[in-house]
Design an enzyme around this catalytic site. Sequence first.
Site, PDB file in Angstrom:
ATOM      1  N   SER A 159     -39.412  20.091   1.478  1.00 46.42           N
ATOM      2  CA  SER A 159     -39.990  18.619   2.215  1.00 46.42           C
ATOM      3  C   SER A 159     -41.629  18.524   1.951  1.00 46.42           C
ATOM      4  O   SER A 159     -41.774  17.193   2.250  1.00 46.42           O
ATOM      5  CB  SER A 159     -39.676  18.400   3.539  1.00 46.42           C
ATOM      6  OG  SER A 159     -40.401  19.300   4.285  1.00 46.42           O
TER       7      SER A 159
ATOM      8  N   HIS B 121     -44.769  18.679   9.020  1.00 44.94           N
ATOM      9  CA  HIS B 121     -44.743  17.973   7.485  1.00 44.94           C
ATOM     10  C   HIS B 121     -46.135  17.244   8.139  1.00 44.94           C
ATOM     11  O   HIS B 121     -47.107  18.289   9.292  1.00 44.94           O
ATOM     12  CB  HIS B 121     -43.761  17.090   8.243  1.00 44.94           C
ATOM     13  CG  HIS B 121     -42.722  16.548   8.167  1.00 44.94           C
ATOM     14  ND1 HIS B 121     -41.855  16.098   8.427  1.00 44.94           N
ATOM     15  CD2 HIS B 121     -41.856  18.059   6.635  1.00 44.94           C
ATOM     16  CE1 HIS B 121     -41.016  16.705   7.574  1.00 44.94           C
ATOM     17  NE2 HIS B 121     -40.715  17.707   6.511  1.00 44.94           N
TER      18      HIS B 121
ATOM     19  N   ASP C  73     -40.568  10.888   9.467  1.00 42.62           N
ATOM     20  CA  ASP C  73     -40.018  11.516   9.733  1.00 42.62           C
ATOM     21  C   ASP C  73     -38.746  10.951  11.253  1.00 42.62           C
ATOM     22  O   ASP C  73     -38.125  11.596  12.017  1.00 42.62           O
ATOM     23  CB  ASP C  73     -40.897  12.536  10.981  1.00 42.62           C
ATOM     24  CG  ASP C  73     -40.778  13.582   9.310  1.00 42.62           C
ATOM     25  OD1 ASP C  73     -42.558  14.228  10.398  1.00 42.62           O
ATOM     26  OD2 ASP C  73     -40.697  13.464   8.103  1.00 42.62           O
TER      27      ASP C  73
END
Lengths: 160, 167
Positions: A48, A87, A114
């Site tokens: 990701s 992230h 998210d």
Amino acid sequence: MDLLPYSVLILFPCIIECMIVTSALIIWKALMCFTGSESPVVVVLSGSMEPGFKRGDILFLHMSNDPIRTGEIVVFNVDGREIPIVHRVIKVHERQETGDVEVLTKGDNNYGDDRLLYAQGQLWLQRHHIMGRAVGFLPYVGWVTIIMTEKPIIKVCLLM
Amino acid sequence: MHSFWLRANAVLTFSVIILAFTCAMASVSDCFNSPSPSAQIQITNINWFQKQRNGNEEVSLAMNITADLQSLFTWNTKQVFVFVAAEYKTPKNAVNQVSLWDAIIPAKEQSKFRVQTVNKYRFIDQGSNLRGKDLNLTLHWHVMPKAGMMFADKLVIPGYRLPKEYR
């Protein structure tokens, strides 16, 4: 070599093994102390954050009391999920009085933010969810850990 | 001391040490780079500005972003992650930073660019404080290396103001 008794030949590799494990533990604990983070090194498991971080890369983490700001790559735990996620922060709202902060994250390679990954009804991450910031990285080194975790038979072979 | 496994072990250990040293040197070489990026952002249009049913205000705006980030690239750079964030204060929140647009620049050739875009991520306030609000539009860049330490910096461009009325 023929004069060495068999007991030494068996003992020697065992001692070396113990020394390797102990020094690895010392280095790990020292890193925990130095970086102020509970897991100073993590392995990237998903795609990701590509093309920046690929599966199998390792990230060095550091946690400080500096405020969390957009653009930082953070590692966080969501309640109910055991694997931490790495992230980037895209939104920050910090309260005037308390200094409490609400943060939204998103993977670079993901289309949406998210919120789908957070717990049911959770819209923001708070400081206590965040375990560290990624400050450095090494490519490919994490494959050793991934292979050992996903195929435990290899772990057994390597340690023999 | 001459068995195959001991020799293989010695070679492997030595090569790992050399690799680690090379990565560290690659990272250190990034310190010698003194970047001088430049950028300009213009808000060309406020597409709409409304208050949602839950009381939070939302803005949609169109921007022209021009930047020259060539000086950030070194031989150890894998990519540069660039994003534009709107930063403002409200009575409830001392700091609000909302990312409006981002892009990944994989190579030096693409780091001098001009983009016309609408905000990629929704610009929603916690509350209704945006009318007539002064904002800074900050261009942030995050240099991700092939190996080693990442570093980030930003260019703050103040002086933007949202309209006083909804549209």
